[in-house]
Structure formats: C-alpha cells, structure tokens
Design an enzyme around this catalytic site. Sequence first.
Site, PDB file in Angstrom:
ATOM      1  N   GLY A 268       0.907  -1.362  -0.074  1.00 59.56           N
ATOM      2  CA  GLY A 268       0.046   0.082   0.072  1.00 59.56           C
ATOM      3  C   GLY A 268       0.902   1.249   0.126  1.00 59.56           C
TER       4      GLY A 268
ATOM      5  N   ASP B 198       0.931   3.499   4.349  1.00 63.08           N
ATOM      6  CA  ASP B 198      -0.229   4.039   3.619  1.00 63.08           C
ATOM      7  C   ASP B 198      -1.306   4.473   4.867  1.00 63.08           C
ATOM      8  OD1 ASP B 198      -1.133   1.300   4.425  1.00 63.08           O
ATOM      9  OD2 ASP B 198      -2.193   1.170   2.273  1.00 63.08           O
TER      10      ASP B 198
ATOM     11  N   ASP C  31      -4.970   2.221  10.564  1.00 63.05           N
ATOM     12  CA  ASP C  31      -6.482   1.712  10.842  1.00 63.05           C
ATOM     13  C   ASP C  31      -6.574   1.337  12.113  1.00 63.05           C
ATOM     14  OD1 ASP C  31      -9.063   1.329  10.294  1.00 63.05           O
ATOM     15  OD2 ASP C  31      -8.749  -0.255   8.819  1.00 63.05           O
TER      16      ASP C  31
ATOM     17  N   PHE D 256     -13.590   3.297   4.068  1.00 63.93           N
ATOM     18  CA  PHE D 256     -12.766   2.592   3.261  1.00 63.93           C
ATOM     19  C   PHE D 256     -12.322   3.321   2.089  1.00 63.93           C
ATOM     20  CE2 PHE D 256     -11.025  -0.794   0.393  1.00 63.93           C
ATOM     21  CZ  PHE D 256     -10.133  -1.540   1.272  1.00 63.93           C
ATOM     22  N   VAL D 257     -11.129   3.626   1.839  1.00 63.97           N
ATOM     23  CA  VAL D 257     -10.565   4.397   0.713  1.00 63.97           C
ATOM     24  C   VAL D 257      -9.835   3.717   0.083  1.00 63.97           C
ATOM     25  CG1 VAL D 257     -11.129   6.686   1.950  1.00 63.97           C
ATOM     26  CG2 VAL D 257      -8.761   5.566   2.124  1.00 63.97           C
TER      27      VAL D 257
ATOM     28  N   ASP E 271      -5.658  -0.062  -1.988  1.00 57.06           N
ATOM     29  CA  ASP E 271      -6.147  -0.958  -2.890  1.00 57.06           C
ATOM     30  C   ASP E 271      -7.638  -1.463  -2.218  1.00 57.06           C
ATOM     31  OD1 ASP E 271      -4.863  -2.721  -0.924  1.00 57.06           O
ATOM     32  OD2 ASP E 271      -6.180  -4.321  -1.958  1.00 57.06           O
TER      33      ASP E 271
ATOM     34  N   ARG F 235      -4.943   0.788  -7.002  1.00 55.11           N
ATOM     35  CA  ARG F 235      -3.811   1.640  -6.395  1.00 55.11           C
ATOM     36  C   ARG F 235      -3.176   2.671  -7.326  1.00 55.11           C
ATOM     37  NH1 ARG F 235      -2.183  -1.827  -2.118  1.00 55.11           N
ATOM     38  NH2 ARG F 235      -2.206  -4.153  -2.619  1.00 55.11           N
TER      39      ARG F 235
HETATM   40  P1  IMP Z   1      -4.406  -1.790  10.237  1.00 55.27           P
HETATM   41  O1  IMP Z   1      -3.538  -3.173  10.570  1.00 55.27           O
HETATM   42  O2  IMP Z   1      -6.057  -2.186  10.426  1.00 55.27           O
HETATM   43  O3  IMP Z   1      -4.143  -0.555  10.808  1.00 55.27           O
HETATM   44  O4  IMP Z   1      -4.571  -1.789   8.729  1.00 55.27           O
HETATM   45  C1  IMP Z   1      -3.434  -1.262   7.848  1.00 55.27           C
HETATM   46  C2  IMP Z   1      -3.459  -2.019   6.397  1.00 55.27           C
HETATM   47  O5  IMP Z   1      -4.767  -2.251   6.036  1.00 55.27           O
HETATM   48  C3  IMP Z   1      -3.160  -0.768   5.693  1.00 55.27           C
HETATM   49  O6  IMP Z   1      -1.880  -0.783   5.447  1.00 55.27           O
HETATM   50  C4  IMP Z   1      -3.790  -0.924   4.320  1.00 55.27           C
HETATM   51  O7  IMP Z   1      -3.119  -1.844   3.417  1.00 55.27           O
HETATM   52  C5  IMP Z   1      -5.046  -1.770   4.846  1.00 55.27           C
HETATM   53  N1  IMP Z   1      -6.275  -0.494   4.896  1.00 55.27           N
HETATM   54  C6  IMP Z   1      -6.545  -0.139   6.051  1.00 55.27           C
HETATM   55  N2  IMP Z   1      -7.818   0.548   5.804  1.00 55.27           N
HETATM   56  C7  IMP Z   1      -7.699   0.549   4.512  1.00 55.27           C
HETATM   57  C8  IMP Z   1      -8.620   1.576   3.702  1.00 55.27           C
HETATM   58  O8  IMP Z   1      -9.634   2.207   3.958  1.00 55.27           O
HETATM   59  N3  IMP Z   1      -8.503   1.263   2.350  1.00 55.27           N
HETATM   60  C9  IMP Z   1      -7.668   0.284   1.775  1.00 55.27           C
HETATM   61  N4  IMP Z   1      -6.729  -0.383   2.529  1.00 55.27           N
HETATM   62  C10 IMP Z   1      -6.837  -0.249   4.097  1.00 55.27           C
HETATM   63 MG    MG Z   2      -4.006  -3.034   1.511  1.00 55.69          MG
END
Ligand code: IMP
Ligand code: MG
Length: 180
Positions: A45, A101, A104, A153-154, A160, A166
């Site tokens: 990402g 990227d 979340d 979700f973006v 992606d 992407r």
């Molecule tokens: P986390 O582990 O939940 O913080 O998520 C991190 C990873 O999930 C990011 O590096 C992204 O690859 C993916 N991700 C989280 N939110 C989004 C979103 O809104 N769109 C696309 N990918 C996301």
């Molecule tokens: Mg991803």
Amino acid sequence: MHQDIARILLHETKIRERVRELANEIARHYPPGEAGLTIIPILSGSIIFLADLIRELPLKMKIALVHVTAYPGRTTSAQAPKTIHEPTGDIRGRHVLLVDDILDSGRTLRAVQEMIRRHNPASLRTAVLLRKPSKAPTDIVADFIGFDIEDLFVVGYGLDFDDHYRNFPHIGVLHPELMP
Ligand code: IMP
Ligand code: MG
C-alpha cells in the site's frame, strides 16, 4: 476505473502539498551527516506515498522492504496481518523510518514495529499518509501523519480494494455496490 469511484476525498494536488510538508518535517528529525537512515516501506500500500516522499527528502538513505498482507482479497474490515516477511536490508544500529499508507486498526504497525525493534535499530519512527483516528489505538505511535480521515474504506494513491485502484491518483471512496 474512475467510474467506480463515488467520491474523491483527497485530490492529488492536496496530497502532493501535504507530502512535501511531511518530508520537511521528517528531514528536520534526521540532521544530515548523522548515522545512516533506512527507510522501510510496508508493501504494497505504501509504494506511491514512498516514491513521492523520498524524492522530497534530501537525505542519504537506504531502503529495506517489508511485505505485509493485511486485507487479503475482497475484505474491507480490519483483520490481523496475515504474512509479514522479514525486512530485506540493513537495520541494526541504523535510524529506521517506517512508511505505511494508513493507520487503521493498528495491527499491522504493531506487528511490524515489534519486528523492527528485534533488529536493534538506533531509532525507530513511523510515517503514515492516513490515519483513522476513531479506530487507531492510542498505544501505536505514528510520528508523522499526513491526514486524519473518517472511518471510510478508501482507495487510490497506493491503497487497494482486492488489489485494484492502487494507481488511481487521488484518494477516493468506491461506489457502495462494489463493496461487500
Ligand atoms: P491496520 O492493520 O488495520 O491498521 O490496517 C493497515 C493496512 O490495512 C493498511 O496498510 C492497508 O493496506 C489496509 N487498509 C486499512 N484501511 C484501508 C482502507 O480504507 N483502504 C484500503 N486499505 C486499507
Ligand atoms: Mg492493502
């Protein structure tokens, strides 16, 4: 591709401006001439953010890659990171800047930060382009943050859905009927 996007959240010109500001902020923390800097992008990402960010950073650096799969396939809800590969380059005794990227649920950064610390870097800082503050846990530190966004979700600018979008130059939200 463009017809799948319902709304643009961040236009590419706004992203470009902010990335430049972030690079200036980051550069102030790494005085030139200090021990080596290793930038570690979390794949996939962060690729577009990384490419733009490092070209604004006038610092001598190495790049080591870490690959994490957090949202396999057509999932839009947070899951534990599935696969984390060990970094490909030099870390021990170096100043490490992790680049991702989006912050979340924080599970990806928690796992990768722990892994990097096991390699004994001289310092560890983290830069993320986006953060969803309503979800990000307070114990996960991102030192440099591009934008705080709503819990949506973006896609685009590296982010992606099912490995698509992407290369969309802006950051946007998909039409709801395209998402599970
Ligand atoms: P986390 O582990 O939940 O913080 O998520 C991190 C990873 O999930 C990011 O590096 C992204 O690859 C993916 N991700 C989280 N939110 C989004 C979103 O809104 N769109 C696309 N990918 C996301
Ligand atoms: Mg991803």
